[in-house]
Motif scaffolding. Structure first.
Motif, mmCIF file in Angstrom:
data_model
loop_
_atom_site.group_PDB
_atom_site.id
_atom_site.type_symbol
_atom_site.label_atom_id
_atom_site.label_comp_id
_atom_site.label_asym_id
_atom_site.label_seq_id
_atom_site.Cartn_x
_atom_site.Cartn_y
_atom_site.Cartn_z
ATOM 1 N N THR A 126 48.148 86.205 19.617
ATOM 2 C CA THR A 126 49.430 86.761 19.604
ATOM 3 C C THR A 126 49.605 88.421 20.366
ATOM 4 O O THR A 126 48.878 89.293 19.693
ATOM 5 C CB THR A 126 50.156 87.441 17.882
ATOM 6 N N GLN A 133 56.576 86.261 25.666
ATOM 7 C CA GLN A 133 55.580 86.766 24.312
ATOM 8 C C GLN A 133 54.943 84.950 23.860
ATOM 9 O O GLN A 133 55.555 83.685 23.913
ATOM 10 C CB GLN A 133 56.715 86.952 23.469
ATOM 11 N N THR A 136 53.053 83.160 20.132
ATOM 12 C CA THR A 136 52.982 84.090 19.017
ATOM 13 C C THR A 136 52.055 82.345 18.493
ATOM 14 O O THR A 136 52.403 81.374 18.284
ATOM 15 C CB THR A 136 54.819 84.292 18.559
#
Length: 123
Positions: free
Chosen positions: A90, A118, A120
């Protein structure tokens, strides 16, 4: 050259994602390309790099054997295939480029950066 990352998102542990870095404003076929990642409060981490013609891939120890960097100069794109993702993957992932063939693992040597995407990974 301008760089734009895409392909990030939320995935479960053990899953896969493919990040794409798209170049514009110049052809990337003469650039060393790389991926880095950053977690808030931690130093930027080298993930992978690839030479201008492809080949000579290098990987950070934490992703070796799970991630694969590749490039398609005709499409002006670089990819990061991420398999067997772990929660510790992450981070925000950044694409970087430099005309130097020796930029390697050192982020400071890269002149051009994308805005990041991003990733995650949930446990």
């Amino acid at each position: 050259v301008q760089l734009a990352e895409s392909g990030g998102g939320l995935v479960q542990a053990g899953g896969t994602l493919r990040l794409t870095c798209t170049g514009s404003g110049d052809l990337i076929n003469t650039y060393t390309m790389a991926w880095f990642r950053r977690v808030p409060g931690k130093e930027r981490e080298f993930v992978a790099s690839i030479s201008w013609r492809g080949g000579d891939e290098d990987y950070g120890d934490s992703v070796k054997g799970r991630f694969t960097i590749s490039r398609d100069n005709a499409e002006n794109k670089v990819y990061l295939q991420m398999n067997t993702l772990k929660p510790e993957d992450t981070a925000e992932y950044f694409c970087a480029a430099d005309l130097s063939s020796s930029a390697g693992r050192w982020g400071a040597r890269y002149s051009y950066w994308g805005q990041g995407t991003q990733v995650t990974v949930s446990s």
